[in-house]
Design an enzyme around this catalytic site. Structure first.
Site, PDB file in Angstrom:
ATOM      1  CB  CYS A   1      28.670 -23.927   9.926  1.00  7.02           C
ATOM      2  SG  CYS A   1      27.436 -23.757  11.224  1.00  7.02           S
TER       3      CYS A   1
ATOM      4  CG  HIS B   1      27.986 -21.403  21.747  1.00  6.29           C
ATOM      5  ND1 HIS B   1      27.301 -21.236  22.923  1.00  6.29           N
ATOM      6  CD2 HIS B   1      27.510 -22.541  21.210  1.00  6.29           C
ATOM      7  CE1 HIS B   1      26.457 -22.236  23.086  1.00  6.29           C
ATOM      8  NE2 HIS B   1      26.552 -23.037  22.062  1.00  6.29           N
TER       9      HIS B   1
ATOM     10  CD  GLU C   1      23.928 -31.378  18.063  1.00  5.55           C
ATOM     11  OE1 GLU C   1      24.695 -30.441  17.754  1.00  5.55           O
ATOM     12  OE2 GLU C   1      24.114 -32.552  17.706  1.00  5.55           O
TER      13      GLU C   1
ATOM     14  CB  SER D   1      28.953 -19.568  15.964  1.00  2.00           C
ATOM     15  OG  SER D   1      29.693 -19.878  17.103  1.00  2.00           O
TER      16      SER D   1
END
Ligand code: F3S
Length: 275
Positions: free
Chosen positions: A12, A40, A123, A259
């Protein structure tokens, strides 16, 4: 066997931006470390380590220029790094930054902040660090009944949460506390990947979701695909494909977490073509 790729998948904007920040610092001649892996995805983390971008677990182990990854970090982490004389490059994803700001606005206006997400996710931990009033993290519908009475909630989502599940939980919170304010902070990259995964899963007989097993958004994609296409596999690399699993399958779908680098997706597609 036909191979169908999801219309939107893979790295992304926020993760790409964080990786570019780290590579730019490296090319400028700095030693680079990141607090937690930038992605990750163990294979991509290993590739970055070979380039010289070192992932560490705690601020004390950071050396050289420290890149804060897309998930963001608590303000005290930034303070500790700067107090220790480190140069900090803040690669917090703008969508995560926006969630932090909305959480603060809710808290400043006297709302009890409820984050719909996973309590241990970096997050979520980062957002909690910005809120000085009591806050709650819930991840499933049943958790709503366990919240304290007499709240005036301000609800946000972890940016990578399953958007449909967030909607259900937010509606349940609003039924219990009618003065609730809701801000859907699921990011557009997550939404686009989840929508594309749903479409894909209705068109194929099996789906491979490529991404790290520790990746929240990859697990959400697998969950979404499995609901519509029970023959869904979450894999990190092409080596995990077991040919017998595809016996009798004529159309297989491929999608990937936010990712997962393009080279890993290409390896999976090439292996499927070879079967
Ligand atoms: Fe940012 Fe969404 Fe990616 S929050 S890091 S664009 S999954």
């Amino acid at each position: 066997m036909e191979i169908v790729r999801a219309e939107v998948m893979g790295v992304c904007f926020g993760v790409r931006r964080a990786m570019e920040c780290a590579e730019a610092a490296l090319h400028a001649g700095h030693q680079v470390s990141t607090l937690g892996p930038l992605v990750h995805n163990p294979q991509e983390t290993a590739r970055l380590a070979r380039l010289g971008i070192r992932a560490v677990d705690v601020p004390e182990d950071c050396t050289g220029t420290v890149v804060i990854r897309a998930h963001g970090a608590r303000p005290d982490v930034f303070a500790a790094l700067r107090a220790g004389g480190r140069t900090v490059v803040d690669a917090t994803c703008p969508f995560v930054r926006k969630s932090q700001q909305i959480a603060c606005q809710f808290a400043d206006a006297g709302h009890a902040v409820i984050i719909v997400g996973h309590p241990d996710h970096p997050e979520v931990q980062g957002i909690l660090g910005y809120i000085r009033t009591p806050a709650y993290v819930i991840s499933q519908l049943d958790d709503v009944a366990n919240l304290p009475p007499d709240l005036t909630p301000g609800v946000i989502a972890q940016t990578t949460f399953n958007e449909n599940t967030f909607g259900e939980i937010a509606r349940a919170i609003t039924r219990r506390y009618p003065a609730t304010l809701v801000h859907d902070t699921v990011c557009s990259a997550t939404r686009d990947r989840q929508d594309a995964a749903r479409t894909l899963a209705t068109r194929v007989e099996a789906v491979y979701v490529i991404g790290g097993r520790a990746s929240s958004n990859t697990n959400r994609l697998a969950e979404i695909c499995r609901e519509l296409c029970p023959t869904t596999f979450l894999i990190e690399t092409a080596d995990e494909i077991i040919p017998a699993d595809l016996h009798g399958i004529t159309r297989v779908g491929v999608t990937a977490g936010a990712s997962t680098p393009d080279w890993l997706i290409d390896e999976v597609v090439a292996r499927l073509r070879g079967l």
